[in-house]
Write an enzyme that holds these catalytic residues in place. Sequence first.
Site, PDB file in Angstrom:
ATOM      1  N   TYR A  73       0.871  -1.176   0.000  1.00  0.00           N
ATOM      2  CA  TYR A  73       0.000   0.000   0.000  1.00  0.00           C
ATOM      3  C   TYR A  73       0.911   1.229   0.000  1.00  0.00           C
ATOM      4  O   TYR A  73       2.095   1.124  -0.326  1.00  0.00           O
ATOM      5  CB  TYR A  73      -0.917  -0.121   1.240  1.00  0.00           C
ATOM      6  CG  TYR A  73      -2.082   0.831   1.274  1.00  0.00           C
ATOM      7  CD1 TYR A  73      -3.013   0.880   0.240  1.00  0.00           C
ATOM      8  CD2 TYR A  73      -2.253   1.697   2.348  1.00  0.00           C
ATOM      9  CE1 TYR A  73      -4.082   1.757   0.284  1.00  0.00           C
ATOM     10  CE2 TYR A  73      -3.321   2.575   2.398  1.00  0.00           C
ATOM     11  CZ  TYR A  73      -4.230   2.603   1.360  1.00  0.00           C
ATOM     12  OH  TYR A  73      -5.290   3.469   1.403  1.00  0.00           O
ATOM     13  N   ARG A  99      -5.972  10.227 -11.141  1.00  0.00           N
ATOM     14  CA  ARG A  99      -5.330  10.889  -9.981  1.00  0.00           C
ATOM     15  C   ARG A  99      -4.875   9.818  -9.018  1.00  0.00           C
ATOM     16  O   ARG A  99      -5.542   9.507  -8.052  1.00  0.00           O
ATOM     17  CB  ARG A  99      -6.354  11.849  -9.344  1.00  0.00           C
ATOM     18  CG  ARG A  99      -5.847  12.855  -8.392  1.00  0.00           C
ATOM     19  CD  ARG A  99      -5.433  12.317  -7.030  1.00  0.00           C
ATOM     20  NE  ARG A  99      -6.452  12.148  -6.045  1.00  0.00           N
ATOM     21  CZ  ARG A  99      -6.496  11.098  -5.209  1.00  0.00           C
ATOM     22  NH1 ARG A  99      -5.619  10.108  -5.275  1.00  0.00           N
ATOM     23  NH2 ARG A  99      -7.441  11.004  -4.314  1.00  0.00           N
ATOM     24  N   LYS A 112      -5.766  -1.882  -2.797  1.00  0.00           N
ATOM     25  CA  LYS A 112      -6.911  -1.612  -1.909  1.00  0.00           C
ATOM     26  C   LYS A 112      -7.635  -2.924  -1.595  1.00  0.00           C
ATOM     27  O   LYS A 112      -8.044  -3.156  -0.467  1.00  0.00           O
ATOM     28  CB  LYS A 112      -7.888  -0.629  -2.576  1.00  0.00           C
ATOM     29  CG  LYS A 112      -7.327   0.792  -2.720  1.00  0.00           C
ATOM     30  CD  LYS A 112      -7.696   1.679  -1.545  1.00  0.00           C
ATOM     31  CE  LYS A 112      -7.030   3.044  -1.662  1.00  0.00           C
ATOM     32  NZ  LYS A 112      -7.222   3.895  -0.488  1.00  0.00           N
ATOM     33  N   GLU A 136     -12.081   4.819  -6.884  1.00  0.00           N
ATOM     34  CA  GLU A 136     -10.782   5.123  -6.285  1.00  0.00           C
ATOM     35  C   GLU A 136      -9.913   5.901  -7.266  1.00  0.00           C
ATOM     36  O   GLU A 136      -9.774   5.495  -8.422  1.00  0.00           O
ATOM     37  CB  GLU A 136     -10.086   3.790  -5.925  1.00  0.00           C
ATOM     38  CG  GLU A 136      -8.896   3.944  -5.032  1.00  0.00           C
ATOM     39  CD  GLU A 136      -9.245   4.447  -3.628  1.00  0.00           C
ATOM     40  OE1 GLU A 136     -10.114   3.859  -2.965  1.00  0.00           O
ATOM     41  OE2 GLU A 136      -8.630   5.453  -3.187  1.00  0.00           O
ATOM     42  N   ASP A 175     -14.041   6.456  -2.249  1.00  0.00           N
ATOM     43  CA  ASP A 175     -13.152   6.319  -1.102  1.00  0.00           C
ATOM     44  C   ASP A 175     -12.382   7.609  -0.819  1.00  0.00           C
ATOM     45  O   ASP A 175     -12.166   7.972   0.338  1.00  0.00           O
ATOM     46  CB  ASP A 175     -12.181   5.168  -1.387  1.00  0.00           C
ATOM     47  CG  ASP A 175     -11.259   4.887  -0.222  1.00  0.00           C
ATOM     48  OD1 ASP A 175     -11.740   4.925   0.919  1.00  0.00           O
ATOM     49  OD2 ASP A 175     -10.072   4.623  -0.460  1.00  0.00           O
ATOM     50  N   ASN A 194      -0.511  11.741  -0.083  1.00  0.00           N
ATOM     51  CA  ASN A 194       0.253  10.518  -0.350  1.00  0.00           C
ATOM     52  C   ASN A 194       0.924  10.605  -1.717  1.00  0.00           C
ATOM     53  O   ASN A 194       0.427  11.325  -2.581  1.00  0.00           O
ATOM     54  CB  ASN A 194      -0.706   9.310  -0.356  1.00  0.00           C
ATOM     55  CG  ASN A 194      -1.324   9.068   1.000  1.00  0.00           C
ATOM     56  OD1 ASN A 194      -0.643   9.136   2.011  1.00  0.00           O
ATOM     57  ND2 ASN A 194      -2.628   8.812   1.020  1.00  0.00           N
ATOM     58  N   ASN A 201      -5.175   7.496   7.284  1.00  0.00           N
ATOM     59  CA  ASN A 201      -5.378   6.961   5.935  1.00  0.00           C
ATOM     60  C   ASN A 201      -6.718   6.242   5.880  1.00  0.00           C
ATOM     61  O   ASN A 201      -7.094   5.543   6.830  1.00  0.00           O
ATOM     62  CB  ASN A 201      -4.247   5.989   5.594  1.00  0.00           C
ATOM     63  CG  ASN A 201      -4.233   5.660   4.123  1.00  0.00           C
ATOM     64  OD1 ASN A 201      -5.146   5.006   3.621  1.00  0.00           O
ATOM     65  ND2 ASN A 201      -3.233   6.125   3.415  1.00  0.00           N
TER      66      ASN A 201
HETATM   67  N1  LIG Z   1      -4.681  10.131   3.634  1.00  0.00           N
HETATM   68  C1  LIG Z   1      -5.655   9.663   2.902  1.00  0.00           C
HETATM   69  O1  LIG Z   1      -6.372   8.711   3.264  1.00  0.00           O
HETATM   70  C2  LIG Z   1      -5.921  10.280   1.581  1.00  0.00           C
HETATM   71  C3  LIG Z   1      -5.050  11.150   1.030  1.00  0.00           C
HETATM   72  N2  LIG Z   1      -5.308  11.705  -0.180  1.00  0.00           N
HETATM   73  C4  LIG Z   1      -4.261  12.549  -0.750  1.00  0.00           C
HETATM   74  O2  LIG Z   1      -4.705  13.888  -0.841  1.00  0.00           O
HETATM   75  C5  LIG Z   1      -4.082  14.477  -1.953  1.00  0.00           C
HETATM   76  C6  LIG Z   1      -5.135  15.197  -2.769  1.00  0.00           C
HETATM   77  O3  LIG Z   1      -6.091  14.301  -3.213  1.00  0.00           O
HETATM   78  P1  LIG Z   1      -7.511  14.808  -3.761  1.00  0.00           P
HETATM   79  O4  LIG Z   1      -8.142  15.724  -2.809  1.00  0.00           O
HETATM   80  O5  LIG Z   1      -8.249  13.632  -4.153  1.00  0.00           O
HETATM   81  O6  LIG Z   1      -7.042  15.595  -5.063  1.00  0.00           O
HETATM   82  P2  LIG Z   1      -7.836  16.685  -5.895  1.00  0.00           P
HETATM   83  O7  LIG Z   1      -7.156  16.775  -7.198  1.00  0.00           O
HETATM   84  O8  LIG Z   1      -9.283  16.421  -5.845  1.00  0.00           O
HETATM   85  O9  LIG Z   1      -7.587  18.033  -5.067  1.00  0.00           O
HETATM   86  C7  LIG Z   1      -6.359  18.661  -4.978  1.00  0.00           C
HETATM   87  C8  LIG Z   1      -6.598  20.009  -4.371  1.00  0.00           C
HETATM   88  O10 LIG Z   1      -5.346  20.614  -4.134  1.00  0.00           O
HETATM   89  C9  LIG Z   1      -5.431  21.952  -4.572  1.00  0.00           C
HETATM   90  N3  LIG Z   1      -4.117  22.509  -4.867  1.00  0.00           N
HETATM   91  C10 LIG Z   1      -3.309  22.250  -5.912  1.00  0.00           C
HETATM   92  N4  LIG Z   1      -2.208  22.995  -5.824  1.00  0.00           N
HETATM   93  C11 LIG Z   1      -2.331  23.738  -4.710  1.00  0.00           C
HETATM   94  C12 LIG Z   1      -1.519  24.720  -4.090  1.00  0.00           C
HETATM   95  N5  LIG Z   1      -0.355  25.092  -4.591  1.00  0.00           N
HETATM   96  N6  LIG Z   1      -1.976  25.280  -2.945  1.00  0.00           N
HETATM   97  C13 LIG Z   1      -3.158  24.918  -2.408  1.00  0.00           C
HETATM   98  N7  LIG Z   1      -3.958  24.006  -2.957  1.00  0.00           N
HETATM   99  C14 LIG Z   1      -3.546  23.426  -4.098  1.00  0.00           C
HETATM  100  C15 LIG Z   1      -6.313  21.889  -5.788  1.00  0.00           C
HETATM  101  O11 LIG Z   1      -6.779  23.199  -6.066  1.00  0.00           O
HETATM  102  P3  LIG Z   1      -7.835  23.537  -7.228  1.00  0.00           P
HETATM  103  O12 LIG Z   1      -9.158  23.083  -6.664  1.00  0.00           O
HETATM  104  O13 LIG Z   1      -7.740  24.990  -7.372  1.00  0.00           O
HETATM  105  O14 LIG Z   1      -7.410  22.761  -8.410  1.00  0.00           O
HETATM  106  C16 LIG Z   1      -7.386  20.950  -5.294  1.00  0.00           C
HETATM  107  O15 LIG Z   1      -8.352  21.630  -4.559  1.00  0.00           O
HETATM  108  C17 LIG Z   1      -3.350  13.378  -2.699  1.00  0.00           C
HETATM  109  O16 LIG Z   1      -1.998  13.415  -2.352  1.00  0.00           O
HETATM  110  C18 LIG Z   1      -3.954  12.124  -2.161  1.00  0.00           C
HETATM  111  O17 LIG Z   1      -3.041  11.057  -2.142  1.00  0.00           O
HETATM  112  C19 LIG Z   1      -6.461  11.466  -0.865  1.00  0.00           C
HETATM  113  C20 LIG Z   1      -7.366  10.588  -0.370  1.00  0.00           C
HETATM  114  C21 LIG Z   1      -7.133   9.872   0.865  1.00  0.00           C
HETATM  115  C1  LIG Z   2      -5.169   6.864   0.389  1.00  0.00           C
HETATM  116  C2  LIG Z   2      -5.809   7.236  -0.849  1.00  0.00           C
HETATM  117  O1  LIG Z   2      -6.875   6.753  -1.175  1.00  0.00           O
HETATM  118  C3  LIG Z   2      -5.173   8.202  -1.700  1.00  0.00           C
HETATM  119  O2  LIG Z   2      -4.150   8.760  -1.338  1.00  0.00           O
HETATM  120  O3  LIG Z   2      -5.698   8.422  -2.793  1.00  0.00           O
HETATM  121 MG   LIG Z   3      -7.304   7.032  -3.199  1.00  0.00          MG
END
Ligand SMILES: NC(=O)C1=CN([C@@H]2O[C@H](COP(=O)(O)OP(=O)(O)OC[C@H]3O[C@@H](n4cnc5c(N)ncnc54)[C@H](OP(=O)(O)O)[C@@H]3O)[C@@H](O)[C@H]2O)C=CC1
Ligand SMILES: CC(=O)C(=O)O
Ligand SMILES: [Mg+2]
Length: 586
Positions: free
Chosen positions: A118, A171, A189, A261, A284, A426, A470
């Site tokens: 993972y 993504r 997963k 996912e 998720d 991540n 996570n």
């Molecule tokens: N710990 C966990 O369980 C999880 C972690 N994650 C992690 O979270 C991260 C984001 O995932 P996710 O939300 O799905 O991705 P998205 O693409 O949906 O969102 C990314 C966000 O980051 C913003 N962004 C990009 N650049 C900047 C910057 N310079 N300053 C501030 N904001 C910025 C984007 O802005 P804009 O809207 O303007 O494009 C957008 O709102 C990934 O690394 C993912 O691995 C995700 C799911 C689970």
């Molecule tokens: C943990 C997860 O689902 C992610 O980083 O996208």
């Molecule tokens: Mg994910």
Amino acid sequence: MSVAANIAPEGQITKNSSTKEVIIGRPRSYGIEILRNPILNKGMAFTLEERQTLGLHGLLPPALVDQDKQVYQVMQNFYRWDNDLDRFIFMIGLQDRSEKLFYRVITENIELMMPIIYTPTVGLACQKYGMVYRKPRGLYITIHDLGHVYDILCNWPVDIVKAIVVTDGERILGLGDLGAYGMGIPVGKLSLYTACAGIPPQSCLPITIDVGTNNKDLLNDPLYIGLRQKRVTGPEYDKLIDEFMKAVVKRYGESCLIQFEDFGNHNAFRLLEKYRSHYCTFNDDIQGTAAVAVAGILSSLMITKVCLKNNVFLFQGAGEASIGIAKLLVKAIVASGQTEENALKQIWLVDSKGLIVKKRPKGGVEGEKVLFAKDHQPLDKLEDVVESIKPTVLIGAAAIPGAFTEKILKDMAKFNEIPVIFALSNPTSKAECTAEDTYKATDGKAVFASGSPFDKVELKGKTFHPGQGNNAYIFPGVALAVIAVDIRCITEEVFLAAAESLAKMVTKEDLAEGRVYPKLCQIRSVSLQLAEDVINYAYNNNLAYHYPRPSNIQEFLRDFIYNTDYESYLPPVYNWPKYNELPINA
Ligand SMILES: NC(=O)C1=CN([C@@H]2O[C@H](COP(=O)(O)OP(=O)(O)OC[C@H]3O[C@@H](n4cnc5c(N)ncnc54)[C@H](OP(=O)(O)O)[C@@H]3O)[C@@H](O)[C@H]2O)C=CC1
Ligand SMILES: CC(=O)C(=O)O
Ligand SMILES: [Mg+2]
């Protein structure tokens, strides 16, 4: 073929290729076929009787090696590798050879194995999937398969599938568009479905929907395994997803869980809205992440002693993860007795254009963000936002490594007796800050959690234990509950129940060590307890279709879950009368 060759472990499901008839519990394999089938293979653990009866005699070295010794052998090999990608390849090799042994090793060594199968290693493996790729695992459905998706699902050799994890690879973690290389994520997963929640691997199906990739490096990568074309978007993409959803129901029924996912932001929210009421589905990244983060927030309050309504939450990022968390947080605050209006006031978000305010110089605010836009002067830099807003809780999910600078971390410690800092992006290379940075800059005051694991930190004679925030703490348990009692509509409240369940499992000892999640080594029992709590919630709210309601849910789940012990393949001994006592036909 001998009669005994028809005997196989109970609960396995296969398809007799000659008759296309479903046979439950009796795959018809014999001889070398058994050794080549990871579901049946027990390696040198086959007994002499089994070897002789199943045509395996001579195909294996003469020694008998039981599963305990096999585990020892696997671990000896595991430690020989000096890097995690090789360990990943080794473990996938084991999964391809012997599924029961693989899951026994993973389950017993979950803390050691999770960073391999993972995050973070699965991220690296996805980036190099063409090189890592050995044997087929999962289904690939491409944009050129429009009109034939059901036929492709029929090629999957298992007729009873309870859960699908699907990605379109746009993504992958915080690594961007990895196209068909994203297959590592549904596979990983689903490995956690089994390792953390005991969901039988045979009932799980990883799927990658390949509509192309916009990643130029991959399009030029000679080892790329996907379609070499730009992503198809718009009506054709929607048509494929629609056909996929319908084909799943046609092939596996309306109870089949579909976990979305690592879809791109522009698809994730709208597909969730489109399908959530009519299919057994959840996203998720939006909902699982929301539950794990809200759980972490709820338990962090036990350390900070700041009442939920008195907190100020600031998110770096306003995408799937952040908006998902923010919206569930609103529900949690409302559940604690506040109005939605007040709850919304507590939550601030920053996206790529800066603080989300109603009047922005760089264009307006759209979609889910509108709910959280504030009457405030626009601010671009996160450091300025932190200084101005003075959050009690800072959450990063924007995949911008190092976004939580030393100044930000120090300011958090200046504004709060105990600041809460979650670096959720991540893999590790995308984390907003490291555990060590955080504890150093805040002089050990911060409560810290991260999406990918960090080792404990020694500072000024004290040991700090970062938690892993996570969604792996959520989705296996939720999936187990959904499958076990046939929940067909997975509401937001299900995820709130999951968050509360997880927060409840954080012990005083965890909190004393600054950890806002149960220890990772307990994730199996945590997932089972979470499933039980979700099941109770589902029955109490008329969401479960399985009737009657089991009187003892733990016992009910115990019967359901996967057992990694090898079973005998010898025919059962029937309690027949002696041959000469049988009635003779006249
Ligand atoms: N710990 C966990 O369980 C999880 C972690 N994650 C992690 O979270 C991260 C984001 O995932 P996710 O939300 O799905 O991705 P998205 O693409 O949906 O969102 C990314 C966000 O980051 C913003 N962004 C990009 N650049 C900047 C910057 N310079 N300053 C501030 N904001 C910025 C984007 O802005 P804009 O809207 O303007 O494009 C957008 O709102 C990934 O690394 C993912 O691995 C995700 C799911 C689970
Ligand atoms: C943990 C997860 O689902 C992610 O980083 O996208
Ligand atoms: Mg994910």
